[in-house]
Write an enzyme that holds these catalytic residues in place. Structure first.
Site, PDB file in Angstrom:
ATOM      1  N   VAL A 164     -22.437 -77.627 -37.300  1.00 16.66           N
ATOM      2  CA  VAL A 164     -23.693 -76.921 -37.528  1.00 16.66           C
ATOM      3  C   VAL A 164     -24.764 -77.940 -37.886  1.00 16.66           C
ATOM      4  O   VAL A 164     -24.501 -78.916 -38.587  1.00 16.66           O
ATOM      5  CB  VAL A 164     -23.565 -75.873 -38.653  1.00 16.66           C
TER       6      VAL A 164
ATOM      7  N   TYR B 283     -23.747 -85.185 -29.302  1.00 15.12           N
ATOM      8  CA  TYR B 283     -24.683 -84.942 -28.210  1.00 15.12           C
ATOM      9  C   TYR B 283     -24.954 -86.302 -27.586  1.00 15.12           C
ATOM     10  O   TYR B 283     -25.339 -87.243 -28.287  1.00 15.12           O
ATOM     11  CB  TYR B 283     -26.004 -84.364 -28.725  1.00 15.12           C
TER      12      TYR B 283
ATOM     13  N   THR C  74     -20.253 -82.149 -26.902  1.00 20.39           N
ATOM     14  CA  THR C  74     -20.891 -80.887 -26.537  1.00 20.39           C
ATOM     15  C   THR C  74     -21.428 -80.963 -25.118  1.00 20.39           C
ATOM     16  O   THR C  74     -22.191 -81.877 -24.773  1.00 20.39           O
ATOM     17  CB  THR C  74     -22.029 -80.552 -27.516  1.00 20.39           C
TER      18      THR C  74
ATOM     19  N   ASP D  58     -22.437 -77.831 -23.340  1.00 18.31           N
ATOM     20  CA  ASP D  58     -23.108 -76.587 -22.944  1.00 18.31           C
ATOM     21  C   ASP D  58     -24.598 -76.599 -23.266  1.00 18.31           C
ATOM     22  O   ASP D  58     -25.255 -75.558 -23.202  1.00 18.31           O
ATOM     23  CB  ASP D  58     -22.443 -75.379 -23.594  1.00 18.31           C
TER      24      ASP D  58
ATOM     25  N   LYS E 294     -16.619 -79.407 -25.785  1.00 15.55           N
ATOM     26  CA  LYS E 294     -17.089 -78.187 -26.445  1.00 15.55           C
ATOM     27  C   LYS E 294     -18.172 -77.527 -25.604  1.00 15.55           C
ATOM     28  O   LYS E 294     -19.248 -78.086 -25.425  1.00 15.55           O
ATOM     29  CB  LYS E 294     -17.634 -78.503 -27.838  1.00 15.55           C
TER      30      LYS E 294
ATOM     31  N   HIS F  24     -22.383 -72.001 -27.523  1.00 15.85           N
ATOM     32  CA  HIS F  24     -23.352 -72.476 -28.511  1.00 15.85           C
ATOM     33  C   HIS F  24     -23.863 -71.319 -29.373  1.00 15.85           C
ATOM     34  O   HIS F  24     -25.014 -71.319 -29.818  1.00 15.85           O
ATOM     35  CB  HIS F  24     -24.527 -73.164 -27.804  1.00 15.85           C
TER      36      HIS F  24
ATOM     37  N   GLY G 149     -19.273 -71.083 -37.157  1.00 13.78           N
ATOM     38  CA  GLY G 149     -20.543 -71.792 -37.132  1.00 13.78           C
ATOM     39  C   GLY G 149     -21.572 -71.183 -38.050  1.00 13.78           C
ATOM     40  O   GLY G 149     -21.715 -71.577 -39.206  1.00 13.78           O
TER      41      GLY G 149
END
Length: 415
Positions: A107, A167, A193, A195, A264, A288, A345
């Site tokens: 998060v 990221y 990540t 998505d 992810k 997400h 999350g």
């Protein structure tokens, strides 16, 4: 005015009809008995910007709502007259023992909710004997989060793993340094990540100006405002590389040799097969939290899609899922469909409103509900869970049926 009046549509605690800017005191933590209670309190006690940032999702919020609602379309098939006096929730994630099939999903900017941010989440996760995944967009540097967690005394000491979410930066050297810092800090796996090649349009967050002094202690990104608005996710995610593709996975491995790689953001069986071919150790079925692409499928439906079309992925990789999980029955259903563990999350941010004690209570509520569900369904171990405990007839018509020829073409597609 009483802080405990009639419940809302979720049966959650009703703290009165006030705006998030209200100075209304939070009700006592012990009065919150469901995960929905934490969201209700947050909606009235977070600052307007914090509420917009945490609760917002892409455009019309269809996917955010579907993430939660889709669980209700899947029914349970309880078995009775079984000895369920003793229930074991323990399992492993990427080879690490945890006390329940739950982990903290990454998060961003938890410092908006509580001054100790991700440190408090880590403390609660450690107490529960679970795992935490730390975001690239965390409020604090990774070593500070890890140090706070390790320094926190618990009544039940437990060595728990932590993971690092990445990221991909347009400047690869920045990502290389983050990955190496994560390795040095003791991270057990990298969650890449996939998505969110670009930030989603989160209109509630855009409408409220950002504090331009805000800065991520991890990525270094800072808040600002422009002609489009003040959405933190868009503005602070400007460094994310939209050109990332399957060919970049070997580069990540080169940066952290030997560390498990988790993708992810898997949302189709085709990409699950591609991930399997790429040799990653695990995937997270995730959209997400509905924050990237609206009308993308609910994650439990994607899990069902994988189960129906490419069940082999569950033998080749560990499969996790997040998005919309608010009840122990949700966790039970995800596990029956092959998930190894589920991620939390937004819920951790809502509960962080009360510091690490709030996060601990939030986790304990879900643990208790999962244990109750298992007893009611006649199972005592996670190893006993399988799809025969579910009735998916209402959900099945909405699951894509991918023909074998299409899947074979995907399996041969160049990475």
């Amino acid at each position: 005015m009483s802080t405990r009046s009639k419940g809302n549509r979720h049966g959650a605690l009703d703290v009165g009809v006030v705006s998030p800017s209200s100075s209304q005191a939070k009700p006592p933590l012990e009065s919150l008995i469901s995960t929905h209670d934490f969201e209700a309190v947050a909606s009235h006690t977070f600052t307007p910007k914090t509420w917009a940032f945490v609760s917002s999702a892409a455009t019309d919020l269809h996917t955010k709502r579907r993430n939660a609602q889709a669980y209700a379309t899947i029914g349970l098939r309880p078995r009775t007259l079984r000895d369920v006096a003793n229930v074991d929730l323990s399992t492993t994630v990427l080879g690490h023992a945890i006390r329940a099939p739950i982990f903290g999903s990454p998060v961003a900017m938890a410092g908006l909710v509580h001054e100790q941010g991700e440190k408090e989440i880590g403390r609660a996760v450690k107490e529960a004997g679970l795992a935490q995944c730390v975001s690239t967009s965390a409020s604090y540097p990774l070593d500070a989060i890890v140090a706070a967690t390790r320094a926190h005394p618990t009544e039940k000491p437990h060595t728990v793993p932590f993971f690092f979410q990445l990221y991909m930066d347009k400047n690869r050297e920045n990502s290389r340094q983050l990955l190496q810092r994560a390795r040095s800090a003791g991270a057990s796996a990298i969650f890449l990540t996939i998505d969110a090649p670009v930030p989603g349009k989160r209109e509630a967050d855009e409408r409220i100006q950002s504090d331009e002094s805000l800065r991520s202690g991890m990525s270094g990104a800072s808040g600002k405002n422009d002609a489009k608005g003040g959405a933190l996710g868009r503005i602070m995610g400007g460094y994310i590389d939209a050109s990332m593709s399957w060919k970049d996975i070997p580069w990540v491995r080169e940066c952290v040799p030997g560390m498990p790689i988790v993708l992810k953001g898997i949302q189709t069986c085709e990409d699950a097969i591609m991930a399997m071919r790429a040799g990653v150790e695990a995937i997270v079925v995730s959209n997400h939290g509905g924050r990237s692409l609206d009308t993308s499928p609910a994650t439990i439906m994607v899990l069902l899609e994988l189960h129906n079309n490419c069940p082999e992925v569950f033998q080749k990789m560990e499969v996790f899922v997040d998005g919309g999980i608010t009840r122990g029955t949700d966790i039970f259903k995800a596990l029956c469909l092959g998930a190894k563990a589920v991620g939390l999350g937004r819920g951790t941010l809502y509960s962080l409103n009360y510091g690490h004690h709030g996060v601990s209570r939030y986790i304990e509520i879900l643990r208790d509900e999962l244990e109750t569900t298992m007893r009611m369904c006649g199972v005592t171990s996670l190893h006993q869970l399988h799809p025969e405990y579910l009735n998916t007839l209402k959900a099945d018509p909405f699951v894509p049926k991918i023909d074998s020829a299409s899947l074979e073409r995907t399996a041969k597609c160049k990475l």
